[in-house]
Design an enzyme around this catalytic site. Structure first.
Site, PDB file in Angstrom:
ATOM      1  N   SER A  73      26.479 -12.332 -63.994  1.00 11.91           N
ATOM      2  CA  SER A  73      25.262 -11.626 -64.413  1.00 11.91           C
ATOM      3  C   SER A  73      24.723 -12.191 -65.730  1.00 11.91           C
ATOM      4  CB  SER A  73      25.552 -10.141 -64.613  1.00 11.91           C
ATOM      5  OG  SER A  73      26.223  -9.606 -63.498  1.00 11.91           O
TER       6      SER A  73
HETATM    7  N1  SAH Z   1      30.855  -8.925 -62.694  1.00 13.44           N
HETATM    8  C1  SAH Z   1      30.729 -10.315 -62.263  1.00 13.44           C
HETATM    9  C2  SAH Z   1      29.449 -10.586 -61.503  1.00 13.44           C
HETATM   10  C3  SAH Z   1      29.537 -10.047 -60.182  1.00 13.44           C
HETATM   11  S1  SAH Z   1      28.510 -10.711 -58.907  1.00 13.44           S
HETATM   12  C4  SAH Z   1      30.870 -11.279 -63.416  1.00 13.44           C
HETATM   13  O1  SAH Z   1      30.965 -10.839 -64.570  1.00 13.44           O
HETATM   14  O2  SAH Z   1      30.908 -12.477 -63.150  1.00 13.44           O
HETATM   15  C5  SAH Z   1      28.955  -9.509 -57.705  1.00 13.44           C
HETATM   16  C6  SAH Z   1      30.329  -9.642 -57.141  1.00 13.44           C
HETATM   17  O3  SAH Z   1      30.567  -8.534 -56.307  1.00 13.44           O
HETATM   18  C7  SAH Z   1      30.514 -10.889 -56.283  1.00 13.44           C
HETATM   19  O4  SAH Z   1      31.597 -11.626 -56.744  1.00 13.44           O
HETATM   20  C8  SAH Z   1      30.779 -10.307 -54.893  1.00 13.44           C
HETATM   21  O5  SAH Z   1      31.675 -11.091 -54.133  1.00 13.44           O
HETATM   22  C9  SAH Z   1      31.370  -8.959 -55.236  1.00 13.44           C
HETATM   23  N2  SAH Z   1      31.304  -7.957 -54.165  1.00 13.44           N
HETATM   24  C10 SAH Z   1      30.349  -7.769 -53.235  1.00 13.44           C
HETATM   25  N3  SAH Z   1      30.673  -6.748 -52.430  1.00 13.44           N
HETATM   26  C11 SAH Z   1      31.871  -6.273 -52.870  1.00 13.44           C
HETATM   27  C12 SAH Z   1      32.739  -5.214 -52.424  1.00 13.44           C
HETATM   28  N4  SAH Z   1      32.452  -4.435 -51.387  1.00 13.44           N
HETATM   29  N5  SAH Z   1      33.898  -5.026 -53.112  1.00 13.44           N
HETATM   30  C13 SAH Z   1      34.224  -5.810 -54.171  1.00 13.44           C
HETATM   31  N6  SAH Z   1      33.436  -6.817 -54.616  1.00 13.44           N
HETATM   32  C14 SAH Z   1      32.282  -7.045 -53.973  1.00 13.44           C
END
Ligand code: SAH
Length: 207
Positions: A61
């Protein structure tokens, strides 16, 4: 400009814009090297206020979004926090400096491994990464003081509200695949009270 200079400039910008507010959160931004949480070829952009691709169609993000969500949660040193969507591990690393322990659930196995490695090389020890579907929360370690969801959800998943303590807070993007609204929920005995905190864009929750 070298990376430390760019980092300083970004932090000043986030303070001026009112995204970074408290000395604790500012301290966490100063301590955590964002360049450790992205592929090599993007490291020169580590301190641009932009999301950056981390593979598997996912992104780390933008720093202002990490700042806003972190500040909204009003974290305490004694807090146990659940994150849904570990991604690169950067948000979890920021949280780790402000709370007792972070549990972060990641859907993509390779990313769970990637986040683990990034946190290890950054020297972060109070984050546990779990591979799985975070919309179910993490019952084994519930209840949590705070929950942060970093993928867009069509609605607030019930298990997350159930796994939040009374008085606990959840920051979560709620809406469609391409755009959501950042919601802050506060759990009371009467249910979840919600506040709206503006538009945002996160990758969608996967099932
Ligand atoms: N917080 C992260 C950015 C996240 S991007 C950082 O600091 O880099 C969103 C993430 O959510 C992705 O890695 C994606 O794979 C994950 N995601 C999507 N659906 C999900 C679910 N149901 N459970 C856990 N993670 C999930």
């Amino acid at each position: 400009m070298n990376l430390p200079e760019k980092k300083k400039e970004l932090i000043e910008h986030l303070k001026e814009m009112g995204y970074l507010k408290t000395p604790e959160t500012i301290g966490a931004f100063e301590q955590i090297p964002r360049e450790n949480f992205m592929p090599k070829e993007y490291r020169q952009y580590a301190y641009a206020d932009e999301p950056i691709p981390i593979g598997f169609g996912q992104t780390i993000s933008a720093p202002h979004m990490v700042a806003v969500m972190t500040e909204l949660l009003e974290l305490k040193k004694t807090d146990s926090v659940l994150e849904v969507g570990a991604g690169s591990g950067y948000q979890a690393a920021i949280l780790s400096k402000l709370v007792k322990i972070v549990f972060t659930v990641e859907f993509v196995k390779e990313l769970a491994r990637y986040a683990k490695e990034n946190l290890r090389k950054t020297g972060v020890k109070n984050v546990e990464i779990i591979h799985g579907d975070g919309s179910r929360g993490y019952p084994k370690k519930a209840p949590f003081d705070k929950i942060i969801v970093t993928c867009g959800c069509p609605e607030i998943p019930k298990p997350l509200v159930e796994q939040l303590k009374i008085g606990g807070k959840i920051a979560i993007p709620v809406g469609g695949c391409y755009q959501q609204e950042l919601i802050l929920g506060i759990k009371t005995k009467a249910g979840l009270k919600t506040e709206r905190h503006g538009g945002c864009v996160f990758v969608p929750l996967r099932k």
